[in-house]
Design an enzyme around this catalytic site. Structure first.
Site, PDB file in Angstrom:
ATOM      1  CG  ASP A   1      19.914  18.262  -4.116  1.00  0.00           C
ATOM      2  OD1 ASP A   1      20.679  17.765  -3.272  1.00  0.00           O
ATOM      3  OD2 ASP A   1      19.998  18.031  -5.333  1.00  0.00           O
TER       4      ASP A   1
ATOM      5  CD  GLU B   1      25.370  16.325  -8.397  1.00  0.00           C
ATOM      6  OE1 GLU B   1      25.112  15.155  -8.689  1.00  0.00           O
ATOM      7  OE2 GLU B   1      25.529  16.707  -7.224  1.00  0.00           O
TER       8      GLU B   1
HETATM    9  C1  FRU Z   1      22.625  16.659  -5.935  1.00  0.00           C
HETATM   10  C2  FRU Z   1      21.883  15.564  -6.661  1.00  0.00           C
HETATM   11  C3  FRU Z   1      21.228  16.138  -7.896  1.00  0.00           C
HETATM   12  C4  FRU Z   1      20.112  15.164  -8.136  1.00  0.00           C
HETATM   13  C5  FRU Z   1      19.681  14.820  -6.743  1.00  0.00           C
HETATM   14  C6  FRU Z   1      19.148  13.439  -6.573  1.00  0.00           C
HETATM   15  O1  FRU Z   1      22.722  16.515  -4.561  1.00  0.00           O
HETATM   16  O2  FRU Z   1      22.779  14.530  -6.997  1.00  0.00           O
HETATM   17  O3  FRU Z   1      22.101  16.281  -8.985  1.00  0.00           O
HETATM   18  O4  FRU Z   1      19.076  15.720  -8.886  1.00  0.00           O
HETATM   19  O5  FRU Z   1      20.821  15.007  -5.916  1.00  0.00           O
HETATM   20  O6  FRU Z   1      18.633  13.237  -5.297  1.00  0.00           O
END
Ligand code: FRU
Length: 522
Positions: free
Chosen positions: A22, A222
């Site tokens: 992300d 998320e």
């Molecule tokens: C989304 C996620 C988020 C988390 C991150 C961990 O892609 O699962 O929810 O903070 O990646 O790398």
């Protein structure tokens, strides 16, 4: 920087090496666009989650910086990972982190704790817990100090959600001018709920309200963001938009991750979705992108004029850790400028790619108009591997002698056994990206798929497509940007051919322009 390995994106951000997911902490401050990102310093798999860092002055050319927040304990036993979050410039020094008039940058992120521990703040942590913490930087995001005296600043999910302490994450923080408060949005991922928090100083947070579940509730919720946008043509009407990720549970026809949005109003406490934005019984959703590779979209803080620009992770948890790239894995989408427009009577999220194309355009341009493109295949001069296409043509009802579908094939091998098709189906009135024969798909059974979504002709009865092709991706913007489809592809290195394909009949009034795009890395 070399950036010439097979599949290396030429004008999309990717880290020189290692795993990325992300985008985090998107912040425009003092003329610099910051891009932080989920990063594993140890390799091309997910793990040891840290915040990588890159900056740009034009959202096009990026420079990678040292890791901003390194997993605590790394390379030995990791006791805290820095999961996704956001960042603000605390211009009024509400946090008190500023020193000598220097504006502190404050990041708010999820602390993911692999092991039980008692923290310096006196708070005690259970293994697997996710909490929200803050850190600040006084040197333009180069180095960060975690607020150990009080972290995590949001320790546990509120009552009655205490049991959700392992699925509580991804704070998106921003300044809410009307109430003169900081607002943060987090998810209760497994319950498909958002929690909205407010604060005077970024340190003490109180729960304001909750939102959800609505519309798509596949997998987990998320990476939320909450942004304000005017409705085009009605400058006085400003709406609020929630964008959030679902995994798995993307748009129809995709497998894995997806991004949905809600349009509504926000008063500093509660987000009230417009009735038109909610589908009864979770029967449908407003999808931000209809392709498989657009996830964890995040929004810039600090842009002038109320501009909203988002960047997404151009990958999918379904196969993200298997894609055949090395020594890095994953790229970001092109930054996209968002707006709201009324399309077919409905207020709709519209996206336009926001990069400084002039600065990377090369002189190679192909331009042609056809009164009628004949049935079958029309070969084009090779446009290479990185370019932008503007393609438009007349819509028609399916009749004899007129095409049932029309497409441009890109990244094609000379025998056209390998090609990625981007086109339109005149019967179903849908735009599509067909990566069934696009190249290497051996790493995942679901990869070789055709993706599609409804797109109607503009007032001029024409279908307009803007297509961005890079060494391992295509991004398609249909109409004025009311639909987009983003898909990775892994074609052979010498797959540089292109053609038009008009199926079952002719396609009328075709206009095509292709502009080469140079590497943004040299
Ligand atoms: C989304 C996620 C988020 C988390 C991150 C961990 O892609 O699962 O929810 O903070 O990646 O790398």
């Amino acid at each position: 920087l070399d950036y010439t390995e097979p599949y290396r994106p030429q004008y999309h951000f990717s880290p020189a090496e290692n795993w990325m997911n992300d985008p985090n902490g998107l912040l425009y401050h003092d003329g610099t666009y910051h891009l932080f990102f989920q990063y594993n310093p140890a390799g091309v798999e997910w793990g040891n989650m840290s915040w990588g860092h890159a900056t740009s002055s034009d959202l096009t050319h990026w420079e990678e910086h040292p890791i901003a927040l390194l997993a605590r304990g790394y390379p030995n036993e990791v006791t805290e990972m820095f999961f996704s979050g956001s960042a603000v410039a605390d211009v009024n020094n509400t946090s008190g982190f500023g020193v000598d008039g220097k504006i502190p940058l404050v990041a708010m992120y999820t602390s993911s704790y692999p092991v039980s521990q008692d923290l310096p703040s006196g708070k005690s942590i259970t293994a697997g817990q996710q909490s929200q913490s803050i850190a600040y930087s006084l040197d333009e995001g180069e180095t960060w100090t975690t607020y150990d005296a009080e972290n995590p600043v949001i320790h546990n999910p509120p009552s009655p959600y205490e049991a959700e302490f392992e699925n509580f994450r991804d704070p998106f923080v921003f300044w809410h001018g009307d109430t003169q408060k900081w607002i943060a949005v987090t998810t209760l991922a497994s319950l498909h709920k958002l929690l909205i928090w407010s604060s005077d100083n970024l340190k003490e947070w109180s729960l304001a309200s909750e939102f959800g579940p609505y519309n798509s509730v596949g997998g987990v919720w998320e990476c939320p963001s909450l942004i304000q946008l005017p409705v085009k043509g009605k400058k006085s009407i400003k709406k609020w938009v929630i964008v959030l990720g679902l995994n798995p549970g993307g748009p129809p026809g995709t497998v894995g991750s997806g991004t949905q949005y809600f349009i509504g109003d926000f008063d500093g406490t509660t987000f009230q979705a417009d009735p038109a934005s909610i589908y009864p019984g979770n029967s449908s959703a407003n999808w931000m992108d209809w392709g498989p590779d657009f996830y964890a979209a995040a929004s810039y803080n600090g842009l002038p004029n109320g501009d909203v620009v988002q960047i997404a992770w151009m990958n999918n948890w379904q196969y993200g850790t298997e894609i055949p790239t090395s020594p890095w894995r994953s790229a970001m989408s092109v930054p996209r400028q968002l707006s709201l427009q009324t399309i077919n009577g409905k207020v709709t999220l519209v996206q336009q790619p926001q990069q400084n194309w002039q600065s990377v355009a090369n002189h190679q341009t192909l331009q042609h108009s056809w009164k009628s493109v004949s049935k079958g295949s029309t070969k084009l001069n090779s446009p290479g591997k990185a370019f932008k296409i503007d393609l438009s043509f007349s819509d028609h009802d399916s009749k004899k002698s007129l095409a049932s579908t029309f497409a441009i094939a890109v990244r094609a091998s000379s025998d056209f056994k390998q090609e990625t098709l981007i086109g339109y189906n005149f019967t179903s009135k849908e735009v599509f990206v067909d990566r069934r024969n696009s190249g290497d798909a051996s790493f995942d059974d679901t990869f070789a798929t055709l993706y599609h979504t409804a797109l109607s002709a503009g007032a001029d009865k024409r279908i307009n497509l803007q297509i961005f092709v890079d060494w391992s991706s295509v991004e398609v913007f249909g109409g004025q940007g009311e639909v987009s489809l983003t898909a990775q592809i892994f074609p052979k290195e010498d797959a540089t051919e292109a053609r038009l394909v008009s199926t079952d009949g002719v396609t009328q009034n075709v206009k095509l322009q292709i502009n080469g795009i140079n590497s943004a890395w040299h």
